[in-house]
Scaffold this motif. Structure first.
Motif, mmCIF file in Angstrom:
data_model
loop_
_atom_site.group_PDB
_atom_site.id
_atom_site.type_symbol
_atom_site.label_atom_id
_atom_site.label_comp_id
_atom_site.label_asym_id
_atom_site.label_seq_id
_atom_site.Cartn_x
_atom_site.Cartn_y
_atom_site.Cartn_z
ATOM 1 N N GLY A 17 0.810 -1.204 0.000
ATOM 2 C CA GLY A 17 0.000 0.000 0.000
ATOM 3 C C GLY A 17 0.843 1.254 0.000
ATOM 4 N N GLU A 18 0.133 2.391 -0.037
ATOM 5 C CA GLU A 18 0.811 3.679 -0.126
ATOM 6 C C GLU A 18 1.596 4.009 1.141
ATOM 7 O OE1 GLU A 18 -1.722 6.855 -1.418
ATOM 8 O OE2 GLU A 18 -2.676 5.583 -2.924
ATOM 9 N N THR A 19 1.061 3.643 2.291
ATOM 10 C CA THR A 19 1.761 3.880 3.548
ATOM 11 C C THR A 19 1.951 2.536 4.258
ATOM 12 O OG1 THR A 19 -0.352 4.338 4.628
ATOM 13 C CG2 THR A 19 0.909 6.234 3.864
ATOM 14 N N PRO A 20 3.035 1.838 3.906
ATOM 15 C CA PRO A 20 3.252 0.513 4.488
ATOM 16 C C PRO A 20 3.438 0.574 6.000
ATOM 17 C CG PRO A 20 4.811 0.961 2.710
ATOM 18 C CD PRO A 20 4.071 2.221 2.980
ATOM 19 N N ARG A 90 9.426 -7.563 0.228
ATOM 20 C CA ARG A 90 8.911 -6.629 1.228
ATOM 21 C C ARG A 90 9.792 -6.688 2.459
ATOM 22 N NH1 ARG A 90 2.478 -7.421 1.614
ATOM 23 N NH2 ARG A 90 2.024 -7.744 -0.583
#
Length: 140
Positions: A17-20, A90
Motif C-alpha cells: 500500500g501507499e503507507t506501508p 517486502r
C-alpha cells in the motif's frame, strides 16, 4: 544476559500500500533467523603449513527467517501470502528478546498450509533476505 522466553520472538511483515506498516504474523509457534556468510578461500601453495586461508571482509551474507504454527489467517499471514503470490520483496522484522531486531527486504521462498483430520490447520513459511539488513540492539 538472562535467559529469554522463545515465545517472545516476534516476526512482523510489511503491508502493501501507499503507507506501508508492519503486521505481526500471528499463530507462529516456532520462529528463527539464520544468519549466513559465505567464505572466500584464498589458500595457495604458499599458505603457512598448508592451512586453509580465508579472505576477510569478503563473501556474500544472507539471512533466512522461518516460522511455523497454527494457521490463524491474520493480517500478517495474509501479507506473507500476498507477497508469495505476486513474488514481491517486502520488508520484514524479527525481534529477538534481550538482543535486538533484524530488519530488511525479504522474499517469501516457501509457504505451506497443512492439516490432519483431528488437528488444527498448520502453516509454515520461509523468507530469504533480498538486500542489506539492519540490526538494532535492545536499548540502542
Amino acid at each position: 544476559m538472562a535467559a529469554q522466553c522463545g515465545g517472545a520472538i516476534v516476526v512482523s511483515f510489511e503491508t502493501a500500500g501507499e503507507t506501508p506498516t508492519y503486521k505481526v504474523v500471528a499463530g507462529l509457534r516456532t520462529r528463527s533467523i539464520s544468519l549466513n556468510s559465505e567464505t572466500v578461500d584464498v589458500t595457495n601453495a604458499d599458505s603457512s603449513g598448508h592451512w586453509r586461508e580465508l579472505l576477510a571482509g569478503c563473501g556474500v551474507r544472507s539471512a533466512s527467517i522461518s516460522g511455523s504454527g497454527v494457521f490463524t489467517g491474520n493480517e500478517g499471514f495474509d501479507e506473507v501470502q500476498d507477497a508469495f503470490m505476486d513474488r514481491s520483496v517486502r520488508d520484514a522484522k524479527i525481534l529477538i528478546p534481550g538482543w535486538g531486531t533484524f530488519e530488511g527486504p525479504f522474499r517469501v521462498s516457501s509457504l505451506e498450509i497443512s492439516g490432519e483430520y483431528n488437528d488444527s490447520v498448520q502453516c509454515s513459511m520461509s523468507l530469504e533476505s533480498a538486500g542489506a539488513l539492519t540490526f538494532t540492539a535492545i536499548g540502542a
